[in-house]
Design a protein around this motif. Sequence first.
Motif: not given
Length: 636
Positions: A366, A370, A381, A383
């Motif tokens: 991540s 995060e 997101q 990642n």
Amino acid sequence: MANIISSKIADLIVRFPPFDKLEKEELNKLSEEAEVLYFKAGETVFKQKEKAQPFIFFLKEGQVLLRETDGQEKKLVDICDEGELFGVRAMLTGNPYVFEAYCEEESLVYAFPLSIFKPIVDANNQVSLFFAAGLASGQKGAPQHTISSHNYRNTGSDLLSWQKPLNEFKESLILINSSASIQSASQKMTTHSANCAVITDEKQRAVGIITDTDLRVKVVSTALSVQESVSKIMSTDLVTKEKGLPLAEYIISMMKHNIKHLIITEKEKVIGIFSQETLFSQLRSNPFAIIYSLESSENVEQLCYHRNKVDQFLQYYLEQNIKTSVVSQLITTINDSLIKRAIQLAISDMESEKYYKPKVAFAFISLGSEGREEQLLRTDQDNAIIFENVDAAAINYTREYFTQLGRKVNKILFESGFDYCPADMMAGNPNWCLTLSEWKNRFSGWIHSPEKEALLMSTIFFDYRYIYGKQKLTKELDQFLQKEISSNKIFLNFLAKNATKNPAPLSFFKNLIVERSGKHEKEFDLKARAMMPLTDIARVLCLEAGNVNNKNTIERYLFLAENDNSRKELYMQAAQAYEFLSQFRAIEGMRNQDSGRFIPINEITKFDRQLLRNSFEPIYDLQQMIELRFQLNYFS
């Protein structure tokens, strides 16, 4: 006589926070205007929904219960002990009392006029942070918007005990010497109806643990002689914690290490054990239940359903002012469980679609908030995937497999409420699905050629954190990154320059600088103008110190404070400011049903604006410090 009484009041309250942060003149003024109130057992200081009185209350003697009326029932919310403040929420918001303050016994209360007390709070940064962080006992509600807890009664007021030291452990403790036989250990466990026992050395230090499962699996199923030493079957991968820590510390440790038993020690001597069963009895709405549900989800629909449960607790955690750092660890652990299960489901899906799985180890990582373990709200997101080096003949198919895996994971996370990254910095993008050697080359290229784009990538990708797969890959990347930076110190100057690029949060006249045009016109960008500078400065200073392992912003500042005594106070202030800003943003996000990044200035109170201004002070000091430290005037 009045002077004698006020002097005694001042001498008493200065021993308790936040009064210990006040100047002598402020203490004296406050004490001179204080009213001394006496209540008999059974009387109330104020009632629920009653108009707020122009006082904040300090309990000198006795005990005051904060209770909430729910139908015909009065529910205990918190207990105020001697030396604690109550009536805080009403002071901060001006709204009616949310709870009833009931005197369980004869009580002596000091009532401080808000006309005197409020200006002191507004003018004193440390006192403001005290209330902003919700450290005052009693009405611990968030100061920003008086988020009502009425819709969250079912989550249980037991969560208020998260920050209180836990000194008693109801679970029976069975200690067995490591030289004992399996048979004697089993007999002792049976006698005491215990499902586990701690194995100790001669000094009663824990060296292992055995459970009923160990006896069944390692003894019965393998026909191991019961005369063998118990050390033959004990588990040695122990996690221990000292006695007297808050319940939250024990919960987070068990969740992070995915263990069912936590050993409690006092100066290395085993004194107790804390199990999942104990946890279930402590909390009705416990995070273990959510994690277990996520880990056992059989499909994406179940995964999404269980992850959505988290949102109904998050607001409650924040409004009760459980430390934001604790809440973020909790949410991080839950999100990690979600991601791990998403990867497992994606792998299973690819197997059912007859994808050939290469025998190549990989690590899912991540990035961004995060990666720093700072994601409270569900945002987009960030990642990537690292996989082992393979020969040229296998590289194309191997990358294709892991890219497809990444895309499936990204899709599951999207369905779970995490938006796709607008810049496509995700594991499903072949650009961010690379071999270990390719990642090393990328990192090296950014460090050796610190152009604008390279610096942007560094701020995102250098905050990577291992989630799933082979952790050795990320550890090797850690070592490479540390070596590259230590041999190319000039990169840090460019990174430091990049950390100062965001405009100052305040104008010359101390007003919050808002956006001048666009969708967020007249709104304050909390992320870009306040949180990012603190994050970027912490990163560059830790990299300079050779610390590539700490990714969390608060942990970075605590590390810096521990290793640089001359600037310890500044770093501690920065950590406190970042924690407050994280909480402020999360509450704003929940209130407005968005990321909480942009703050409508005309919708927050004057007091809230003052709290924000106060939290910006470390930013200026840190920016000035790194400008001198890295000689930024020489870098364009």
